[in-house]
Design an enzyme around this catalytic site. Sequence first.
Site, short mmCIF file in Angstrom:
data_model
loop_
_atom_site.label_atom_id
_atom_site.label_comp_id
_atom_site.label_asym_id
_atom_site.label_seq_id
_atom_site.Cartn_x
_atom_site.Cartn_y
_atom_site.Cartn_z
N GLU A 194 -3.22 -11.21 -14.45
CA GLU A 194 -1.98 -10.60 -13.94
C GLU A 194 -2.23 -9.20 -13.42
OE1 GLU A 194 0.61 -12.33 -13.45
OE2 GLU A 194 -0.14 -14.08 -14.50
N ASP A 200 -8.14 -14.91 -10.53
CA ASP A 200 -8.98 -15.60 -11.51
C ASP A 200 -10.37 -14.99 -11.54
OD1 ASP A 200 -6.98 -17.34 -12.26
OD2 ASP A 200 -7.71 -19.03 -11.08
#
Length: 430
Positions: free
Chosen positions: A279, A362
């Site tokens: 995030e 990611d």
Amino acid sequence: MARKLGFYGALAFFVYGLFFYWYLFYFADSSLPFEYEGSRADPATFLNGRELMLSEEYSKIRNLLFFISTPFEWIFYLFILLFGLSKAFKKWAEQTAPYKFLQTAIYLIWLSFFAFIATMPLSYISFSLSKTYNISTQSFSGWMKDELIDFWVNYGMMVLIVSVLYWLINKSRKRWWLYAWLLSVPFTLFMMFLQPVVIDPLYNDFYPLKNKELETKILDLANQAKIPAEHVFEVDMAEKTNALNAYVTGIGSNSRIVLWDTTLNKLTEDQILFIMAHEMAHYVEKHIYIGIGGYLLLSLLGLYLTAKIMEKAVDKWGRALKIPAVNDIRSLPLFLMILSMLLFISSPLSNFVSRYQETRADRYAIEMTTDSKAAIETFQELTRAGLSQVNPPLLVKIFRYGHPTMLERISMLEEFEMEQRQKERKQAAD
């Protein structure tokens, strides 16, 4: 002409629905490519037989509901026009209120009410499906409360937006779309600023993360990423769902990191830290602001195309649709239908950009945490909790997935793990 439009519209919807039923239940193949069988991306390695069966069943039905619900909205607006209901809403509004703003508000309450009733069956089927497959834990009364909050929040914004929109159309028939877009820029930013502190709390309770030891570790990660974060928030979602989630929301001083309590309850500390690093990547790489810029550019094109298509549609089918002119509020269902169609058509592009950003996040997260085991187990648990398909059909991925598939995400992590081992071996050899 009205009957022809209604017949062909209903026929197109039926054929469209039949195609996606055939595609999802008989044609599409969600099995894993041979080379990934037995890898940690293979659901057979981390889901039991019952979970595998349920994930396939649930995903197929949920995907069918998605592909049906959007065109159903178009058919709804088409029949609102063809049956003269839009004309009736305007007449009732004019008979009830003397002022234009109030007439718009009354027109919209009728349109919103009919839309709410028309879409309720599909909404309830979706809710019931998630309950049946143990994704949702929400009671019917709780679900209905959220539906009603949605109704009134959307209605309030619609009254404001539509009042301004038709004022602009009446002032400038040729350039209203440009002026509407210019006004939408500050409005969009303002709503994103308000979202975390005004709108989101209407649905759920937010509070600072209770686990202070975990919060300290998360804030240490934020400090490494040079993110000016002071608090991490958790939200009470366990009474609504078994799914897991975390996200970054808001802009400016209202930006915040939010964790669902289900995520805190079901994942280990290392897995949570990987999610948080993911995030934070969105903040570091300015994905929120890139997203806003992309949305505004698409909305400019969308409003321009909507204006042009509306003009041509009213010129050609205005009598059948009972729309005397574009600047008459009776044209609103046509405006909403065209806008919805353009959003659906553009969704593959916006999803593609989103998947790219999520892949970047990611990669950033695994490079920051270097814990591939925790990362892979996180995605496996997300798959289990949401009964997600690891390798969804192509059309589902294109139109629905704003994130890479679990096959892509876990495979990327396995490749990273292999790269790290090769580096370690090389360093040891040197």
